[in-house]
Scaffold this motif. Structure first.
Motif, PDB file in Angstrom:
ATOM      1  N   VAL A  14       0.837  -1.203   0.000  1.00 58.69           N
ATOM      2  CA  VAL A  14       0.000   0.000   0.000  1.00 58.69           C
ATOM      3  C   VAL A  14       0.867   1.247   0.000  1.00 58.69           C
ATOM      4  O   VAL A  14       0.588   2.227  -0.704  1.00 58.69           O
ATOM      5  CB  VAL A  14      -0.944  -0.016   1.214  1.00 58.69           C
ATOM      6  N   GLN A  15       1.957   1.226   0.789  1.00 58.26           N
ATOM      7  CA  GLN A  15       2.858   2.377   0.827  1.00 58.26           C
ATOM      8  C   GLN A  15       3.501   2.626  -0.531  1.00 58.26           C
ATOM      9  O   GLN A  15       3.566   3.769  -1.008  1.00 58.26           O
ATOM     10  CB  GLN A  15       3.935   2.157   1.891  1.00 58.26           C
ATOM     11  N   TYR A 140       5.364  -1.829  13.003  1.00 63.57           N
ATOM     12  CA  TYR A 140       5.563  -1.352  11.641  1.00 63.57           C
ATOM     13  C   TYR A 140       6.162   0.053  11.704  1.00 63.57           C
ATOM     14  O   TYR A 140       5.799   0.842  12.590  1.00 63.57           O
ATOM     15  CB  TYR A 140       4.227  -1.317  10.886  1.00 63.57           C
ATOM     16  N   PRO A 141       7.081   0.383  10.780  1.00 67.73           N
ATOM     17  CA  PRO A 141       7.711   1.716  10.835  1.00 67.73           C
ATOM     18  C   PRO A 141       6.684   2.843  10.766  1.00 67.73           C
ATOM     19  O   PRO A 141       5.829   2.865   9.867  1.00 67.73           O
ATOM     20  CB  PRO A 141       8.625   1.721   9.606  1.00 67.73           C
ATOM     21  N   LEU A 142       6.780   3.773  11.693  1.00 69.10           N
ATOM     22  CA  LEU A 142       5.843   4.892  11.737  1.00 69.10           C
ATOM     23  C   LEU A 142       5.928   5.735  10.469  1.00 69.10           C
ATOM     24  O   LEU A 142       4.898   6.200   9.963  1.00 69.10           O
ATOM     25  CB  LEU A 142       6.143   5.752  12.972  1.00 69.10           C
ATOM     26  N   TYR A 143       7.138   5.926   9.961  1.00 67.49           N
ATOM     27  CA  TYR A 143       7.293   6.792   8.793  1.00 67.49           C
ATOM     28  C   TYR A 143       6.538   6.234   7.593  1.00 67.49           C
ATOM     29  O   TYR A 143       5.928   6.994   6.828  1.00 67.49           O
ATOM     30  CB  TYR A 143       8.775   6.954   8.454  1.00 67.49           C
ATOM     31  N   ARG A 144       6.556   4.918   7.420  1.00 68.80           N
ATOM     32  CA  ARG A 144       5.840   4.332   6.286  1.00 68.80           C
ATOM     33  C   ARG A 144       4.331   4.502   6.439  1.00 68.80           C
ATOM     34  O   ARG A 144       3.623   4.700   5.453  1.00 68.80           O
ATOM     35  CB  ARG A 144       6.198   2.854   6.132  1.00 68.80           C
ATOM     36  N   GLY A 251       1.523  -1.836  -6.584  1.00 67.38           N
ATOM     37  CA  GLY A 251       2.277  -1.914  -5.343  1.00 67.38           C
ATOM     38  C   GLY A 251       2.086  -3.245  -4.627  1.00 67.38           C
ATOM     39  O   GLY A 251       3.056  -3.872  -4.177  1.00 67.38           O
ATOM     40  N   LEU A 252       0.842  -3.708  -4.543  1.00 66.90           N
ATOM     41  CA  LEU A 252       0.565  -4.971  -3.865  1.00 66.90           C
ATOM     42  C   LEU A 252       1.106  -6.160  -4.659  1.00 66.90           C
ATOM     43  O   LEU A 252       1.626  -7.117  -4.079  1.00 66.90           O
ATOM     44  CB  LEU A 252      -0.940  -5.130  -3.648  1.00 66.90           C
TER      45      LEU A 252
END
Length: 306
Positions: A14-15, A140-144, A251-252
Motif C-alpha cells: 500500500v505504501q 511497523y515503521p511509523l514513517y511508512r 504496489g501490492l
C-alpha cells in the motif's frame, strides 16, 4: 509463513502504491489534459528529492525540505512547459518522446553538476522514526504509515480539486474539448502551465518522501517512471481514480509477489532455485498484471478512450 509477515507486506504494498499514485496522478493528468507523453516526469521526481535533501541538510527541517521539493519541482515543471513543452502540443508523439527524453539528459547532467555524482541522504525526522505497534502486536515503521496517510490525503485533495472546484471544471473541460474552452475565454496556455506545474509538484513530493527511505541519486526517477506508466495503462489514461486503483494493484503485486512466489516455488525445488525463479517472476508480475488487464479491458480499468 506467519500472518504478521503477510500483513507487513500488504502495508508495504500500500505504501509503494500511494507513492506511485503521486507519480502517476500527475502523469495521467498531463497526458489526459494535454495529450503529451512526458518522459521527463521522472526527472521532476528526482528534482524534488534533491531539493529536499539539500534544504534538509542546511536547515535540518524535514517540513521545509518537503516545501522545497514541492516548490522546486513545480518551478522546474512550469519552466520546461513554457520553454520546451509548449512547442510540442501540435507535434506527434514521437517528437514528444524524443524531446522529453532529451530533457531527462539535461536534468541528469544538471543535477550531477550541482550536487555531484555521489548519493545524498535525507534522514527521517526523529518524531517519525522507529516502529509503532498496530493491533495484533504488529510492529511497523511509523514513517511508512505516515507516507500512506500523506498519499491518501493528497489523493483526496486532488479528487476535491478536480471534481469540486472551478479550476477542476476547467481541467476536465480542457481534457474533453480544449478548442471549446479556449473559445469561451479560458487562457489555455496558463491552464496548461498550471496543470503541468501541479503534476510536477506531485512528482517532486513523491521523490522527497521516498528519498528518506532510500538514497537520493541521479537517475532515481526513471525506474519509478516506468512503474507510473504501467499504473496509468492499468488504471486508464486520464483517470485519477484509475491511477489510484492501478497504483495500489501494482504496489501490492510487486511486494506480495516478492514474498509468495519464492515460497511457492520452494515447494517443488531447492531454496536457492526457488528464490531465483520467484524473484524473477515477481519483477515480471506487474507486467503480467498489465497484460491481463489490457486483454480484458483495452482502455484500462477506468479509461474511457480507446
Amino acid at each position: 509463513m506467519s500472518l504478521i509477515l503477510v500483513i507487513e507486506q500488504i502495508l508495504n504494498g500500500v505504501q509503494l502504491g500511494v507513492m506511485l499514485f503521486l507519480m502517476a496522478a500527475g502523469l495521467t493528468l498531463i497526458f489526459g489534459v494535454m495529450g503529451l507523453i512526458n518522459l521527463a516526469h521522472g526527472s521532476l521526481y528526482m528534482v524534488g528529492a534533491f531539493a529536499a535533501a539539500a534544504v534538509a541538510g542546511v536547515t535540518g527541517s524535514f517540513l521545509l525540505a518537503l516545501l522545497a521539493a514541492l516548490a522546486a519541482a513545480a518551478l522546474a515543471g512550469a519552466l520546461i512547459e513554457v520553454t520546451v513543452i509548449r512547442r510540442l502540443y501540435a507535434a506527434d508523439h514521437l517528437d514528444q518522446v524524443l524531446a522529453t527524453f532529451a530533457l531527462i539528459l539535461v536534468f541528469s547532467e544538471g543535477v550531477r553538476w550541482l550536487f555531484g555524482s555521489f548519493p545524498l541522504y535525507l534522514d527521517i525526522p526523529p518524531a517519525l522514526s522507529g516502529p509503532v505497534t498496530l493491533p495484533g502486536g504488529i510492529e511497523y515503521p511509523l514513517y511508512r504509515l505516515v507516507l500512506i496517510g500523506i498519499g491518501l490525503a493528497v489523493g483526496l485533495g486532488l479528487w476535491w480539486l478536480i471534481e469540486r472546484t472551478r479550476l477542476g471544471i476547467r481541467i476536465r473541460a480542457g481534457e474533453n474539448d480544449r478548442e471549446m474552452i479556449a473559445a469561451l475565454g479560458v487562457d489555455i496556455s496558463k491552464l496548461y502551465t498550471l496543470v503541468f506545474a501541479l503534476g510536477a509538484a506531485l512528482a517532486g513530493l513523491a521523490g522527497a518522501l521516498v528519498g528518506a527511505i532510500q538514497s537520493v541519486q541521479v537517475g532515481m526517477g526513471e525506474p519509478v517512471l516506468i512503474l507510473a506508466f504501467v499504473v496509468i495503462v492499468i488504471g486508464g489514461i486520464g483517470s485519477i481514480r484509475g491511477a489510484f486503483v492501478g497504483a495500489l494493484l501494482v504496489g501490492l503485486t510487486e511486494t506480495l509477489g516478492g514474498v509468495f512466489l519464492p515460497v511457492f516455488f520452494g515447494l517443488f525445488t531447492d531454496p536457492a532455485t526457488a528464490t531465483s525463479i520467484g524473484a524473477s517472476l515477481a519483477s515480471m508480475a506487474i507486467y503480467l498484471l498489465m497484460g491481463a488487464v489490457l486483454v480484458w479491458r483495452p482502455t484500462g480499468l477506468f479509461g474511457v478512450r480507446a
